[in-house]
Design an enzyme around this catalytic site. Structure first.
Site, PDB file in Angstrom:
ATOM      1  N   SER A 102      56.416  38.263  59.246  1.00  0.00           N
ATOM      2  CA  SER A 102      55.049  38.364  58.055  1.00  0.00           C
ATOM      3  C   SER A 102      53.746  39.015  58.769  1.00  0.00           C
ATOM      4  CB  SER A 102      54.577  36.648  58.668  1.00  0.00           C
ATOM      5  OG  SER A 102      54.084  36.106  57.853  1.00  0.00           O
ATOM      6  N   ASP A 114      49.479  39.202  51.515  1.00  0.00           N
ATOM      7  CA  ASP A 114      49.285  39.889  53.084  1.00  0.00           C
ATOM      8  C   ASP A 114      50.786  40.384  52.818  1.00  0.00           C
ATOM      9  OD1 ASP A 114      51.510  38.093  52.935  1.00  0.00           O
ATOM     10  OD2 ASP A 114      51.016  37.504  55.136  1.00  0.00           O
ATOM     11  N   ASP A 123      53.327  35.811  51.907  1.00  0.00           N
ATOM     12  CA  ASP A 123      53.393  34.922  51.662  1.00  0.00           C
ATOM     13  C   ASP A 123      51.784  33.770  51.911  1.00  0.00           C
ATOM     14  OD1 ASP A 123      53.387  35.164  54.522  1.00  0.00           O
ATOM     15  OD2 ASP A 123      54.913  34.997  55.107  1.00  0.00           O
TER      16      ASP A 123
END
Length: 301
Positions: A105, A263, A267
């Site tokens: 992430s 991003d 997410d």
């Protein structure tokens, strides 16, 4: 069942500093074999999707996972860099048995992670992840039981139109009564997984797109203001107020009508417009965005 004992998997898959335990090629190889065993079908070895973000270590982990899966007799569908929801979509739409996402992430590029989707595109239950860990523990030390017979080794296939499939899906999700015709849109892709998806979607929906940060090199990303100091094996994350820096960049760049800044794995999202709405930083995770949009509310970062 939330009480299953797991040592590798956390709340969002397996994560760590790339090429350091546990996020090593050796671990990924065993994980690939375990996933292939877990999702093996009676009449065929299984089909497993592998996708990733743009981190440098994604190449290493992708190769190791692929080797593990095919060595255990399942086939691999490679989609390359794609947003995490896109990998879930491909897993579901191509009727694969599972999907693997290589991403950490918005963590620094030195980190990486692996999460697993079931055939329906949703995250695995804790008890299934615990079962995969148990299978991994039995693999190693020359144990041939994890390996397929020579004539049953799996194959790997690259899905060249994965981006196009996902773009079409996203466009169909856009309300037919709305249009982006003539709207000037800055799309900051943070050199992440959306770099070849987001600009195409907005452009095909009629927007006049100015795309920035769409040249990933494996190291430059949205979280470039997060540094990691590794001293004596200890890892310390230093936050240079990432959101404040990104909001200032948006203010400077947004002379058009709207700025969209997903991003690294899409997410989370930052939105701003040219008259200042959102200039303070409308930054939110996907769950907050979905809830706010459903209720017609503003999201304040």
């Amino acid at each position: 069942m939330g009480d299953e004992k797991r040592s590798l998997f956390g709340t969002d898959g397996i994560r760590g500093v790339a090429n350091r335990d546990p996020m090593t090629a050796e671990m990924a190889l065993r994980l690939g074999q375990a996933v292939a065993q877990k999702f093996r079908r009676a009449k065929r070895g299984g089909r497993i999707v592998i996708g990733k973000d743009t981190r440098l270590s994604g190449y290493m982990l992708e190769s190791a996972l692929q080797a593990g899966i095919v060595s255990a007799g399942a086939d691999v569908l490679l989609v390359g860099p794609l947003p995490t929801p896109g990998i879930a979509f491909i897993t579901w739409s191509m009727r694969a048995d599972a999907g693997l996402v290589i991403s950490a992430s918005h963590n620094p590029y030195q980190d990486n992670g692996i999460k697993i989707f079931a055939a329906d595109g949703f995250k695995l239950p804790d008890e299934v992840e615990a079962d995969i860990e148990r299978i991994m523990e039995t693999i190693g030390g020359g144990n041939d039981s994890a390996r397929a017979a020579p004539d049953a080794i799996g194959k790997a296939e690259r899905i060249d139109d994965a981006v196009g499939r996902y773009v079409q899906f996203l466009k169909h999700a856009f309300p037919k009564e709305l249009t982006l015709d003539g709207m000037k849109i800055v799309v900051d892709c943070a050199n992440g997984a959306a770099y070849h998806v987001a600009p195409q979607v907005f452009r095909e929906l009629g927007g006049v797109v100015d795309e920035i940060n769409v040249w990933p090199d494996g190291r430059t990303q949205l979280a470039k203001h997060l540094r990691r100091d590794v001293v004596g094996g200890a890892v310390r994350a230093v936050d240079d107020d990432l959101h404040a820096v990104e909001r200032e960049l948006l203010r400077e760049r947004v002379l058009q009508e709207l700025d969209v800044a997903p991003d690294r794995v899409v997410d989370a999202l930052c939105l701003a417009d040219r008259v200042g709405r959102g200039a303070r930083g409308v930054v939110a995770g996907a769950d907050r965005l979905h809830a706010a949009l459903d209720l017609g509310l503003d999201v304040v970062g």
